[in-house]
Write an enzyme that holds these catalytic residues in place. Sequence first.
Site, PDB file in Angstrom:
ATOM      1  N   LYS A  81       0.587  -1.293   0.185  1.00 23.25           N
ATOM      2  CA  LYS A  81       0.022   0.206   0.075  1.00 23.25           C
ATOM      3  C   LYS A  81       0.888   1.277  -0.025  1.00 23.25           C
ATOM      4  CE  LYS A  81      -4.413   1.151   0.426  1.00 23.25           C
ATOM      5  NZ  LYS A  81      -5.477   0.518   0.011  1.00 23.25           N
ATOM      6  N   GLY A 183     -25.626   2.409   2.159  1.00 26.29           N
ATOM      7  CA  GLY A 183     -24.554   2.971   1.288  1.00 26.29           C
ATOM      8  C   GLY A 183     -24.979   2.552  -0.120  1.00 26.29           C
ATOM      9  N   GLY A 185     -23.699   3.820  -3.215  1.00 29.22           N
ATOM     10  CA  GLY A 185     -22.487   4.523  -4.227  1.00 29.22           C
ATOM     11  C   GLY A 185     -22.337   3.324  -4.994  1.00 29.22           C
ATOM     12  N   VAL A 187     -20.256   0.721  -5.155  1.00 34.60           N
ATOM     13  CA  VAL A 187     -20.418  -0.960  -4.373  1.00 34.60           C
ATOM     14  C   VAL A 187     -22.021  -0.999  -4.118  1.00 34.60           C
ATOM     15  CG1 VAL A 187     -19.707  -2.525  -3.141  1.00 34.60           C
ATOM     16  CG2 VAL A 187     -18.051  -0.943  -4.103  1.00 34.60           C
TER      17      VAL A 187
HETATM   18  P1  NAD Z   1     -18.718   5.370  -2.761  1.00 31.39           P
HETATM   19  O1  NAD Z   1     -18.265   6.734  -2.404  1.00 31.39           O
HETATM   20  O2  NAD Z   1     -19.097   5.347  -4.361  1.00 31.39           O
HETATM   21  O3  NAD Z   1     -20.119   4.958  -2.113  1.00 31.39           O
HETATM   22  C1  NAD Z   1     -20.248   5.067  -0.605  1.00 31.39           C
HETATM   23  C2  NAD Z   1     -21.651   5.629  -0.429  1.00 31.39           C
HETATM   24  O4  NAD Z   1     -21.795   5.428   0.976  1.00 31.39           O
HETATM   25  C3  NAD Z   1     -21.981   7.067  -0.735  1.00 31.39           C
HETATM   26  O5  NAD Z   1     -23.195   7.098  -1.487  1.00 31.39           O
HETATM   27  C4  NAD Z   1     -21.939   7.806   0.532  1.00 31.39           C
HETATM   28  O6  NAD Z   1     -22.798   8.877   0.302  1.00 31.39           O
HETATM   29  C5  NAD Z   1     -22.740   6.668   1.335  1.00 31.39           C
HETATM   30  N1  NAD Z   1     -22.406   6.894   2.735  1.00 31.39           N
HETATM   31  C6  NAD Z   1     -21.356   7.359   3.492  1.00 31.39           C
HETATM   32  N2  NAD Z   1     -21.706   7.578   4.730  1.00 31.39           N
HETATM   33  C7  NAD Z   1     -23.036   6.904   4.918  1.00 31.39           C
HETATM   34  C8  NAD Z   1     -23.786   6.424   6.007  1.00 31.39           C
HETATM   35  N3  NAD Z   1     -23.127   6.743   7.418  1.00 31.39           N
HETATM   36  N4  NAD Z   1     -24.632   5.709   6.053  1.00 31.39           N
HETATM   37  C9  NAD Z   1     -25.157   5.374   4.807  1.00 31.39           C
HETATM   38  N5  NAD Z   1     -24.672   5.813   3.599  1.00 31.39           N
HETATM   39  C10 NAD Z   1     -23.236   6.500   3.612  1.00 31.39           C
HETATM   40  O7  NAD Z   1     -17.725   4.235  -2.349  1.00 31.39           O
HETATM   41  P2  NAD Z   1     -17.621   2.586  -3.071  1.00 31.39           P
HETATM   42  O8  NAD Z   1     -16.735   2.575  -4.022  1.00 31.39           O
HETATM   43  O9  NAD Z   1     -19.127   2.316  -3.345  1.00 31.39           O
HETATM   44  O10 NAD Z   1     -17.226   1.747  -1.767  1.00 31.39           O
HETATM   45  C11 NAD Z   1     -17.876   1.744  -0.596  1.00 31.39           C
HETATM   46  C12 NAD Z   1     -17.044   0.701   0.425  1.00 31.39           C
HETATM   47  O11 NAD Z   1     -16.718  -0.284  -0.124  1.00 31.39           O
HETATM   48  C13 NAD Z   1     -15.915   1.723   1.048  1.00 31.39           C
HETATM   49  O12 NAD Z   1     -15.840   1.314   2.517  1.00 31.39           O
HETATM   50  C14 NAD Z   1     -14.924   1.021   0.324  1.00 31.39           C
HETATM   51  O13 NAD Z   1     -13.512   1.003   1.128  1.00 31.39           O
HETATM   52  C15 NAD Z   1     -15.419  -0.409   0.175  1.00 31.39           C
HETATM   53  N6  NAD Z   1     -14.669  -1.020  -0.947  1.00 31.39           N
HETATM   54  C16 NAD Z   1     -15.097  -0.627  -2.273  1.00 31.39           C
HETATM   55  C17 NAD Z   1     -14.263  -1.066  -3.562  1.00 31.39           C
HETATM   56  C18 NAD Z   1     -14.530  -0.878  -4.836  1.00 31.39           C
HETATM   57  O14 NAD Z   1     -14.295  -1.337  -5.684  1.00 31.39           O
HETATM   58  N7  NAD Z   1     -14.892   0.340  -5.065  1.00 31.39           N
HETATM   59  C19 NAD Z   1     -13.810  -2.274  -3.267  1.00 31.39           C
HETATM   60  C20 NAD Z   1     -13.603  -2.852  -1.587  1.00 31.39           C
HETATM   61  C21 NAD Z   1     -14.100  -2.160  -0.905  1.00 31.39           C
END
Ligand code: NAD
Length: 355
Positions: A81, A183, A185, A187
């Site tokens: 990392k 959430g 977003g 994912v």
């Molecule tokens: P993203 O920013 O696209 O989506 C996150 C969503 O969560 C946003 O819509 C945000 O408004 C919402 N959010 C934040 N705080 C919140 C709360 N307290 N209650 C409800 N919703 C809330 O991020 P993402 O890429 O979808 O990632 C989501 C999670 O998955 C993160 O923890 C990330 O580390 C993990 N992750 C993502 C990936 C990937 O491929 N993108 C891979 C492994 C792990």
Amino acid sequence: MTAFWAEPDYDAHELVQVVHDRASGLTAIIAVHSTHCGPSAGGTRFWHYNDPAAAMRDCLRLSRGMSYKNAMAGLPMGGGKAVILADEQRIKTPEMLAAFGDAVEALGGRYVTAEDVGITEADMVAVAQRTAHVSGLPVAGEGSAGGDPGPFTAYGIYLGIKAAVRHKLGKDSLAGVHVAVQGTGSVGGGVARLVARDGANLMLADINADRAAALAAELGAVAVSTDAIMATPCDVFSPNALGAILDDAGIAALDCAIVAGGANNQLAKPQHGAVLAARGILYAPDYVINAGGIISVATEYLARREGRNVDVAEVNALVEKIPGRLESIWQESEASGVSADVVADRMAQKLIGRG
Ligand code: NAD
């Protein structure tokens, strides 16, 4: 500042390098936890830390996490990392990215970088001007994998939810199964669409209430408040927003049979895996179920090294192995009485030669 090797998160990392480039103002840390399974892979985080020791801790912890995640994903990659220490204004310049690329290149492929929080695809394109040890670059063409890992992460979580429902509830279909998604977003939105397609009864919450409401309307789901989502009665609670939500209060509030979602570091403290198990809740260890994205990123990198593109079907075939890994964790957990998170950690440690 404590020496990094005295930090609790230092775990015999193979290499920890502090990079300082006076001309560009770059300060970064690159931590290679293990190359036992192959070149270490993990994204670069661009973040402002009030205390450089916090940046070091983050980098050490996240790189060890990548060793576990990559090993359990069956990838021929180790764990690493990088963290770029942003100033308060979070100024990021092309010169800084170039200097960072030079630092990655100097490691000769021991560390392969990609996007993480605060780093965009365009940033990785800039880093790729200086080093070949980069992934998460734009998609090469129609049907090719690469770029945004979110859809692959969501697909793996969807398959993991199906496996958990089969294991815990004895159901082969998600039709009528109640799923609460925290959430919506990249994912969480993807997970919601996939489970809705299978006929799940869906509840959604997001701090961006408009986003949750729009998705709920599209999928015929119910949008609930962010305060209520963890306590919503359901079969599956799927956390896809923040880490550390599974603390004493969070677990006590849960009214579900299964926790299966993509957020990183869901357990607030290591002991919370056992607290979940004591409540009879089946837990899908986060770094096992959310590995679809790193599978895409790593496969893209390895294919590019061989001078070929990788297609979506090839990545999906690897993501489709996630349910089998979860099933073996749950079986081992039930046979041994050890919680699923600890079983996963032990399996990962064995795979990286530290068991
Ligand atoms: P993203 O920013 O696209 O989506 C996150 C969503 O969560 C946003 O819509 C945000 O408004 C919402 N959010 C934040 N705080 C919140 C709360 N307290 N209650 C409800 N919703 C809330 O991020 P993402 O890429 O979808 O990632 C989501 C999670 O998955 C993160 O923890 C990330 O580390 C993990 N992750 C993502 C990936 C990937 O491929 N993108 C891979 C492994 C792990």
